[in-house]
Design a protein around this motif. Structure first.
Motif, PDB file in Angstrom:
ATOM      1  N   GLN A  94       0.842  -1.188   0.000  1.00 19.07           N
ATOM      2  CA  GLN A  94       0.000   0.000   0.000  1.00 19.07           C
ATOM      3  C   GLN A  94       0.877   1.236   0.000  1.00 19.07           C
ATOM      4  O   GLN A  94       1.651   1.449   0.947  1.00 19.07           O
ATOM      5  CB  GLN A  94      -0.935   0.013   1.211  1.00 19.07           C
ATOM      6  N   GLN A 126      -4.840   2.437  -2.707  1.00 15.71           N
ATOM      7  CA  GLN A 126      -5.408   1.239  -2.107  1.00 15.71           C
ATOM      8  C   GLN A 126      -4.367   0.132  -2.039  1.00 15.71           C
ATOM      9  O   GLN A 126      -3.404   0.108  -2.812  1.00 15.71           O
ATOM     10  CB  GLN A 126      -6.605   0.762  -2.941  1.00 15.71           C
ATOM     11  N   ARG A 127      -4.586  -0.781  -1.121  1.00 21.74           N
ATOM     12  CA  ARG A 127      -3.704  -1.935  -1.013  1.00 21.74           C
ATOM     13  C   ARG A 127      -3.867  -2.796  -2.269  1.00 21.74           C
ATOM     14  O   ARG A 127      -4.981  -3.029  -2.733  1.00 21.74           O
ATOM     15  CB  ARG A 127      -4.044  -2.734   0.243  1.00 21.74           C
ATOM     16  N   GLU A 128      -2.732  -3.276  -2.796  1.00 15.68           N
ATOM     17  CA  GLU A 128      -2.784  -4.058  -4.020  1.00 15.68           C
ATOM     18  C   GLU A 128      -1.963  -5.333  -3.881  1.00 15.68           C
ATOM     19  O   GLU A 128      -0.979  -5.377  -3.120  1.00 15.68           O
ATOM     20  CB  GLU A 128      -2.236  -3.242  -5.206  1.00 15.68           C
TER      21      GLU A 128
END
Length: 122
Positions: free
Chosen positions: A39, A44-46
């Motif tokens: 992140q 956004q967290r990916e």
């Protein structure tokens, strides 16, 4: 109680390398899929990379050819070797694992580590 502990983050110059490690511990019945996410600030967290219990790996397009994931089922660990690092790889890296705890061996759930900072900068 099950927990994931990550290590290996830090500051590195562009083009450099880092190796992240994640260890699952506690009352574990079985570890299924394991993965690394990241992140970046304001994003956004990916997903970065993941490996199934059968050993199949999957990488984000942005890291293919540069990152390699390793899994050790005997130790319930997963590592991420990151080469050719770029500034856009900067972020907090999180380990995630789908685990069946001994308390509920027929029910798997996701566990997350606390995160480790990776900064790529000159």
């Amino acid at each position: 109680q099950v927990q994931l502990v990550e290590s290996g983050g830090g500051l590195v110059e562009p083009g450099g390398s880092l190796r992240l490690s994640c260890a699952a511990s506690g009352r574990i019945f079985r570890v299924n899929d394991m993965g690394w996410y990241r992140q970046a600030p304001g994003r956004q967290r990916e997903l970065v990379a993941e490996v199934t219990s059968g050993g199949t790996t999957n990488y984000a397009e942005s890291v293919k050819g540069r990152f390699t994931m390793f899994r050790d089922d005997a130790k319930n660990t997963v590592s991420l070797q990151m080469n050719g690092l770029k500034p856009e790889d900067t972020g907090v890296y999180y380990c995630k694992a789908e685990i069946r705890p001994r308390s509920m061996p027929f029910n798997a759930r996701d566990y997350w580590g606390q995160g480790t900072q990776v900064t790529v900068s000159s």
